[in-house]
Design an enzyme around this catalytic site. Structure first.
Site, PDB file in Angstrom:
ATOM      1  N   CYS A   2      20.428 -20.368  12.653  1.00  0.00           N
ATOM      2  CA  CYS A   2      21.918 -20.292  12.242  1.00  0.00           C
ATOM      3  C   CYS A   2      22.820 -19.959  13.518  1.00  0.00           C
ATOM      4  O   CYS A   2      22.128 -21.209  14.212  1.00  0.00           O
ATOM      5  CB  CYS A   2      21.792 -19.039  11.624  1.00  0.00           C
ATOM      6  SG  CYS A   2      21.291 -17.680  12.771  1.00  0.00           S
ATOM      7  N   ARG A  62      24.160 -17.995   8.106  1.00  0.00           N
ATOM      8  CA  ARG A  62      22.438 -18.539   8.268  1.00  0.00           C
ATOM      9  C   ARG A  62      21.937 -19.483   7.151  1.00  0.00           C
ATOM     10  O   ARG A  62      22.793 -19.834   5.796  1.00  0.00           O
ATOM     11  CB  ARG A  62      22.261 -16.427   7.208  1.00  0.00           C
ATOM     12  CG  ARG A  62      20.736 -16.634   7.464  1.00  0.00           C
ATOM     13  CD  ARG A  62      20.297 -15.799   7.086  1.00  0.00           C
ATOM     14  NE  ARG A  62      18.793 -15.069   6.903  1.00  0.00           N
ATOM     15  CZ  ARG A  62      17.370 -15.121   6.013  1.00  0.00           C
ATOM     16  NH1 ARG A  62      18.068 -14.980   5.098  1.00  0.00           N
ATOM     17  NH2 ARG A  62      16.383 -15.186   6.583  1.00  0.00           N
ATOM     18  N   ALA A  64      18.798 -19.845   5.478  1.00  0.00           N
ATOM     19  CA  ALA A  64      17.289 -19.238   4.957  1.00  0.00           C
ATOM     20  C   ALA A  64      16.299 -19.934   5.431  1.00  0.00           C
ATOM     21  O   ALA A  64      16.150 -20.596   4.396  1.00  0.00           O
ATOM     22  CB  ALA A  64      17.070 -18.450   3.864  1.00  0.00           C
ATOM     23  N   ASN A  84      18.851 -16.375  16.429  1.00  0.00           N
ATOM     24  CA  ASN A  84      18.889 -18.012  16.410  1.00  0.00           C
ATOM     25  C   ASN A  84      17.646 -17.888  16.288  1.00  0.00           C
ATOM     26  O   ASN A  84      17.207 -18.143  17.370  1.00  0.00           O
ATOM     27  CB  ASN A  84      19.718 -18.524  16.581  1.00  0.00           C
ATOM     28  CG  ASN A  84      19.392 -19.884  15.774  1.00  0.00           C
ATOM     29  OD1 ASN A  84      18.955 -19.879  14.812  1.00  0.00           O
ATOM     30  ND2 ASN A  84      19.897 -20.724  17.093  1.00  0.00           N
ATOM     31  N   GLY A  85      16.614 -18.980  15.707  1.00  0.00           N
ATOM     32  CA  GLY A  85      15.223 -19.306  15.686  1.00  0.00           C
ATOM     33  C   GLY A  85      14.597 -18.318  14.890  1.00  0.00           C
ATOM     34  O   GLY A  85      14.549 -18.137  13.699  1.00  0.00           O
ATOM     35  N   GLU A  86      12.996 -17.912  15.190  1.00  0.00           N
ATOM     36  CA  GLU A  86      11.546 -18.153  14.809  1.00  0.00           C
ATOM     37  C   GLU A  86      10.877 -17.308  15.290  1.00  0.00           C
ATOM     38  O   GLU A  86      10.974 -17.821  16.288  1.00  0.00           O
ATOM     39  CB  GLU A  86      11.235 -19.126  13.874  1.00  0.00           C
ATOM     40  CG  GLU A  86      12.481 -20.407  12.604  1.00  0.00           C
ATOM     41  CD  GLU A  86      12.535 -19.304  12.066  1.00  0.00           C
ATOM     42  OE1 GLU A  86      11.388 -18.275  11.381  1.00  0.00           O
ATOM     43  OE2 GLU A  86      13.560 -19.585  10.898  1.00  0.00           O
ATOM     44  N   ASP A 109      11.930 -11.663  10.039  1.00  0.00           N
ATOM     45  CA  ASP A 109      11.577 -11.790  12.057  1.00  0.00           C
ATOM     46  C   ASP A 109      12.291 -11.536  12.669  1.00  0.00           C
ATOM     47  O   ASP A 109      12.060 -11.064  13.551  1.00  0.00           O
ATOM     48  CB  ASP A 109      10.844 -13.291  11.561  1.00  0.00           C
ATOM     49  CG  ASP A 109      11.901 -14.059  11.661  1.00  0.00           C
ATOM     50  OD1 ASP A 109      13.300 -13.982  11.371  1.00  0.00           O
ATOM     51  OD2 ASP A 109      11.638 -15.442  12.638  1.00  0.00           O
ATOM     52  N   SER A 345       8.492 -31.521  16.080  1.00  0.00           N
ATOM     53  CA  SER A 345       8.520 -32.845  16.591  1.00  0.00           C
ATOM     54  C   SER A 345       7.076 -32.578  18.262  1.00  0.00           C
ATOM     55  O   SER A 345       7.100 -31.443  17.831  1.00  0.00           O
ATOM     56  CB  SER A 345       9.850 -33.224  17.032  1.00  0.00           C
ATOM     57  OG  SER A 345      10.029 -31.815  18.660  1.00  0.00           O
ATOM     58  N   GLY A 346       7.304 -33.751  18.873  1.00  0.00           N
ATOM     59  CA  GLY A 346       6.189 -33.686  19.452  1.00  0.00           C
ATOM     60  C   GLY A 346       6.872 -33.534  21.305  1.00  0.00           C
ATOM     61  O   GLY A 346       6.426 -33.456  22.234  1.00  0.00           O
TER      62      GLY A 346
END
Length: 480
Positions: A2, A62, A64, A84-86, A109, A345-346
């Site tokens: 977000c 947001r 979602a 913002n993030g997880e 979360d 991603s790596g």
């Protein structure tokens, strides 16, 4: 994923409206605003004129990803918070806090961060100590702002996976352009840093450095086994039911794809010019791994059309980041069109395990590059992905994987001139075919063919690529 933003001062309603309009590409599902004058949450962006005015406030737009699709921040209780993030261990943290009498109002979360901070502060910790403790307990990617109604506190995860900026005048946002839209300067919140905004100005304090994870040097064998375990866990907690992987057919993205395919329905996304090395290898390796590949084959006209958008996303006149951003833009665009909101991603593998040629002569640069990866690489990738409403996740930059890398001896990383040796060995033991694990690949801007096409465009305008990138930036932000 977000936009988070906010600030302290007069005319907040006008400022917040402009900030939302400048940054809502980061979250178009809904918006929420808290000020000391009231609260507004809505899925209807035509209601921006109803934003409550005030002297201090936080906001969110947001996209979602986790938890209740209908829940929009800010959270507000004794503290007000946007994130913002997880948070990947949010279920574990929820159980921990509920076992100590803490109650929750949603399954999002982000609420775990708020309740954890409230719990730590109620136990008598000061803000600085509480935030440092929270950083040690949370597993995730986060840029957080919270307020006690008088001051605003900002902090970022210790790696800096999610961007966050502030101005000396008391405003903050996920992207520079959101602050530029209201005439403010944009200063990065550093990874692991706490910034305090108040009417008196700002203060900053570094609370956590990833180099603190450097403790006991492992043996080569222990390092390999630890890497296999921690990377597998890092991928597992970051996948969804359907997961995309940014894919070039190289060691890093191939290993991430292989592990992810054991826990999720995986689709590979790649972008390159026809005949480019990355495109050819992506096709070859996806067939070997028996995973579906979606590819965007771009040409000169495609790149010309994408340049203003990528320049707008990366927010700097940097020719290298423009070239790296082109294939990322097309791959995330393809994922968005596919309905895929989540891409692994790596990123980070080279800095952790000695992937760049410069480390052969100067291995000490690995640590300095790791400390700078947030603003140098991750901010660019985040902003380009969010332009297409896609979230990028980076399993190699899980703190447990970083800890393993920092405690891995140099001779296990670079052996007989072979870079990322321990990672290649771990990849083979995890099931990646040896011919893939041993492949050396070009940097994204060269392997995808983007650099060559950009240079051709610049030459057609009678410019060097550096000048071309500067002009694109000036035009994107009406400068010069």
């Amino acid at each position: 994923m977000c936009l988070v933003a906010g600030g302290i001062g007069a005319n907040l309603k006008e400022h917040f409206t402009m900030m939302i309009l400048a940054g809502k590409h980061r979250g178009e599902d809904s918006f929420g605003v808290w000020t000391d004058g009231g609260v507004l949450k809505s899925e209807d962006f035509s209601r921006l004129d109803e934003i409550p005015d005030g002297r201090i406030g936080l906001l969110q737009c947001r996209l979602a990803m986790t938890g209740s699709l209908g829940y929009t921040q800010p959270f507000y209780n004794d503290l007000v918070l946007v994130h913002n993030g997880e948070i990947y261990n949010h279920n574990h943290m929820r159980n921990y806090l509920e076992g100590r009498g803490v109650s929750f109002e949603s399954d999002v979360d982000s609420e775990v961060i708020l309740r954890l901070l409230e719990y730590l502060l109620e136990r008598g910790l000061n803000v600085e100590t509480a935030v440092k403790k929270a950083m040690s307990m949370l597993v995730g990617d986060y840029a957080v702002a919270f307020s006690d109604g008088r001051r605003i506190y900002l902090f970022r995860d210790p790696v800096g996976v999610r961007p966050l900026y502030y101005s000396p005048n008391g405003f903050f946002a996920s992207e520079k352009k959101v602050l530029w839209a209201i005439g403010e300067q944009a200063i990065p919140v550093q990874p692991g840093e706490l910034v305090l905004l108040s009417r008196e100005g700002f203060q900053r304090r570094r609370l956590f450095s990833v180099l603190e994870l450097k403790r006991t040097v492992f043996s080569g064998e222990r390092a390999k086994l630890s890497l296999m375990r921690t990377l597998t866990h890092a991928v597992r907690v970051r996948v969804g039911k359907r997961t995309g992987v940014l894919f070039s057919g190289g060691l890093d993205s191939s290993l991430i794809a292989l592990i992810a395919s054991r826990y999720s329905n995986v689709v590979l996304y790649t972008a390159g010019a026809e005949g480019s090395q990355d495109l050819e290898w992506a096709r070859k390796v996806s067939e070997e791994l028996d995973l579906p590949l979606r590819e965007y084959v771009f040409d000169l006209d495609d790149v010309r059309e994408a340049v203003p958008k990528v320049a707008f996303a990366i927010e700097e006149p940097n020719a290298m980041n423009l070239a790296i951003g082109i294939p990322l833009y097309f791959a995330t665009k393809l994922a968005h069109e596919d309905g895929c909101k989540l891409l692994l991603s790596g990123q980070g593998a080279d800095e952790l395990f000695g992937g760049y040629a410069k480390y052969l002569e100067r291995p000490e640069l690995m640590e300095s590059d790791l400390l700078e990866i947030g603003e140098k690489n991750l901010a660019r990738d985040d902003k380009i992905a969010m332009l297409n409403s896609v979230e990028g996740r980076v399993p190699f930059l899980d703190l447990a994987v970083i800890s393993t890398a920092l405690n891995t001896p140099l001779e296990a990383k670079i052996r007989n001139g072979i870079r990322k040796a321990v990672l290649r060995e771990a990849a083979v033991e995890l099931g990646l075919p040896k011919w893939i694990a041993e492949r050396d690949k070009k940097a994204a801007q060269y392997g995808s063919g983007a650099q060559k096409l950009l240079e051709k465009l610049a030459r057609s305008e009678g410019m060097a690529l550096r000048e071309y990138a500067q002009r694109a930036f000036n035009e994107a932000f009406k400068r010069g």
